[in-house]
Design a protein around this motif. Structure first.
Motif, short mmCIF file in Angstrom:
data_model
loop_
_atom_site.label_atom_id
_atom_site.label_comp_id
_atom_site.label_asym_id
_atom_site.label_seq_id
_atom_site.Cartn_x
_atom_site.Cartn_y
_atom_site.Cartn_z
N GLY A 281 -2.78 5.69 -0.08
CA GLY A 281 -3.66 4.42 0.57
C GLY A 281 -3.85 3.42 -0.80
O GLY A 281 -4.35 2.50 -0.63
N ARG B 134 0.86 -1.32 -0.08
CA ARG B 134 -0.08 -0.11 -0.02
C ARG B 134 1.04 1.23 0.12
O ARG B 134 1.82 1.08 0.71
CB ARG B 134 -0.90 -0.03 1.17
CG ARG B 134 -2.00 1.11 1.20
CD ARG B 134 -3.06 0.91 2.34
NE ARG B 134 -3.70 -0.40 2.15
CZ ARG B 134 -4.82 -0.61 1.64
NH1 ARG B 134 -5.09 0.11 0.49
NH2 ARG B 134 -5.36 -2.02 1.52
N PRO C 29 1.64 4.41 1.17
CA PRO C 29 1.20 5.14 2.52
C PRO C 29 0.78 6.58 2.31
O PRO C 29 0.07 7.15 2.98
CB PRO C 29 2.50 5.23 3.29
CG PRO C 29 3.76 5.01 2.21
CD PRO C 29 3.26 4.34 1.27
#
Length: 94
Positions: free
Chosen positions: A70, A65, A67
């Motif tokens: 998302g 993912r 950061p």
């Protein structure tokens, strides 16, 4: 937080301990590093007595993912170096 030892400081300490010039200490250090790389390439691992073992490790592809956003991302498979500390080195930290 304590500062890390720089390569220059390490070469100074090694040259003083061995009674050689900083240039010679750096040459010996570079020789050791190249030997480690060569052995890992040849055998896949190397045991460093008193420290631990450095070995190639394959990591499978996986989903991760981002950061910041998302968003799901694909992380490709790759080979990494893993260092496992031996008991003597662990015990020295206590």
């Amino acid at each position: 937080m304590e500062k890390r030892l720089t390569k220059s400081q390490l070469m100074t300490a090694m040259s003083e301990a061995w009674g050689i010039s900083k240039k010679e200490a750096e040459e010996r250090y570079d020789t050791l590093v190249n030997l480690i790389y060569s052995e890992i390439g040849r055998a896949g691992e190397i045991m460093l007595p008193g420290l631990g073992k450095m070995a190639k490790k394959h990591r499978n592809a996986r989903m991760g993912r981002n950061p910041a956003t998302g968003e799901s991302i694909h992380i490709p498979a790759k080979t990494v170096l893993k260092f496992s500390v031996n008991k003597a080195a662990k015990d020295s930290l206590l």
